[in-house]
Design an enzyme around this catalytic site. Sequence first.
Site, PDB file in Angstrom:
ATOM      1  N   GLU A   1      89.734  26.340 -29.046  1.00 50.97           N
ATOM      2  CA  GLU A   1      90.619  27.415 -29.496  1.00 50.97           C
ATOM      3  C   GLU A   1      90.117  27.933 -30.846  1.00 50.97           C
ATOM      4  OE1 GLU A   1      93.166  29.448 -28.562  1.00 50.97           O
ATOM      5  OE2 GLU A   1      93.103  30.209 -30.611  1.00 50.97           O
ATOM      6  N   GLN A   2      90.008  29.236 -30.961  1.00 55.77           N
ATOM      7  CA  GLN A   2      89.455  29.808 -32.197  1.00 55.77           C
ATOM      8  C   GLN A   2      90.407  29.682 -33.396  1.00 55.77           C
ATOM      9  OE1 GLN A   2      88.729  33.995 -31.551  1.00 55.77           O
ATOM     10  NE2 GLN A   2      90.898  34.489 -31.308  1.00 55.77           N
TER      11      GLN A   2
ATOM     12  N   TYR B   1     116.943  40.095 -23.241  1.00 57.78           N
ATOM     13  CA  TYR B   1     117.479  38.927 -22.530  1.00 57.78           C
ATOM     14  C   TYR B   1     117.554  37.744 -23.496  1.00 57.78           C
ATOM     15  CZ  TYR B   1     112.355  38.399 -21.843  1.00 57.78           C
ATOM     16  OH  TYR B   1     110.992  38.350 -22.014  1.00 57.78           O
TER      17      TYR B   1
ATOM     18  N   ASP C   1      94.325  36.475 -18.605  1.00 60.00           N
ATOM     19  CA  ASP C   1      94.037  37.826 -19.084  1.00 60.00           C
ATOM     20  C   ASP C   1      92.534  38.100 -19.176  1.00 60.00           C
ATOM     21  OD1 ASP C   1      96.686  38.437 -19.277  1.00 60.00           O
ATOM     22  OD2 ASP C   1      96.708  38.795 -21.444  1.00 60.00           O
TER      23      ASP C   1
END
Length: 404
Positions: A38-39, A221, A298
């Site tokens: 993870e960067q 919500y 993504d």
Amino acid sequence: MTPATTPSLSLLVAGGGIGGLAAAYVLGRAGHAVTVLEQAGTFGEIGAGIQLGPNIFRMFEYLGLTDAVSQVAFFPPGLGMNDVRTGEKVVRVPLGDTARAAYGYPYGVIYRADLHQVFLDACKSLPNVTLRTSSKVDSFEQDGSGVRVRLAGGEVLEGDALIGADGLWSRIRERVVGDGKPRVSGHIAYRAVLKREDVPAHLWSDDVLLWGGEKTHLVHYPLRRGELFNLVAVFHSNKYDEGWNTFGDTAELNERFAQAVPQVRELLGKIETWKMWVLCDREPVKNWSDRRVTLLGDAAHPMLQYLAQGAGQAIEDAVVLGEALRFTHGDVEQAFRNYQQARYLHTGRVQLTARFYGDIYHASGVQRELRNQLFRSGKESAGFAGLKWMYDGIDLKNLFVRAA
Ligand SMILES: Cc1cc2nc3c(=O)[nH]c(=O)nc-3n(C[C@H](O)[C@H](O)[C@H](O)COP(=O)(O)OP(=O)(O)OC[C@H]3O[C@@H](n4cnc5c(N)ncnc54)[C@H](O)[C@@H]3O)c2cc1C
């Protein structure tokens, strides 16, 4: 499924968002040695809500995470749409037992940080998953025997395969697909979260409620067992090219919602600071793998948020990827081909349908009339019922079937 004890493959995952951690948990549970790169300096998620369709709860059941998720989620009793200018109710679909009866699983909403934490805790429970922060993937090479990943600081890591879960602006995708920058949709999202005590009772709704209008909509919500209230305001704008998690311009937002009913304007007025997202997606592609390297979430199929499925599709990817590796007994190249073959038409359909739903929410004129008529009809072809193909989710039993 009983986790194996001996790690069989050494797998590198670029990106520790929801997709990367879901993949690490699935693959770690299957006995592989997984390293998440993870960067950012810490693992974490920005504060905002996400909706979890029944298809995602199907995945939580498979992963044994239903209880952990349910403890921090909220289960709205309905999903509604009102006209933002008149306040008129367009449609309300009951969720709760109705969603369970229709799809076998509930419809929930959750604070992103809470969902991320569920996956983080799950990964930490596996000794064969290594979680590394401040580890930005810069480049990679591969040959017939493995991959070498170079981090921004110069360190090189070796593994049997690389999974690019590095999001919309994926570095890995640049090399594997090479289709340039994401498509800027011209739609902007402003997000904010309020504490329950800061929302007056007459503005609170337990439902997921969407206020649709010409080129604008607001969704709200509750989150975290009803302790928080999530707001997402979306409008068309050509002011921004790209941006992620920056601060929004409240004056512009108020201008876009100037014609909204007083209830909506009052709600928007409760928020002092908005975070802004310039919404992007890409054209679907059918190949997002190159031998020992593949993409997920993504990075593979970024979509607009109008079907509230991006994180859910990333979790489905992770499960399918794990099943593909199991099916090929660790032949990564074949597994990656099987995985994308099983996913690309489905995720492509979600990408394209999400664009269409954006048009529907922001409709005006005849399009708006037609939308209201179709949504009210409750027919299979329209609205929530028309998304059964997506909410049914993955048929895990028949995902990969061996020839007899
Ligand atoms: C307004 C809005 C509303 C949404 N609502 C919903 C919803 O209701 N339901 C839903 O399911 N989805 C929703 N989504 C979509 C969802 O947020 C995304 O699809 C999901 O977060 C994608 O997860 P990911 O892990 O693939 O990518 P990301 O969350 O982008 O994670 C990528 C990770 O990779 C890291 N990274 C990037 N580059 C590198 C590198 N070179 N090296 C190492 N690490 C790297 C990043 O720091 C990050 O941690 C919404 C999105 C938006 C914008």
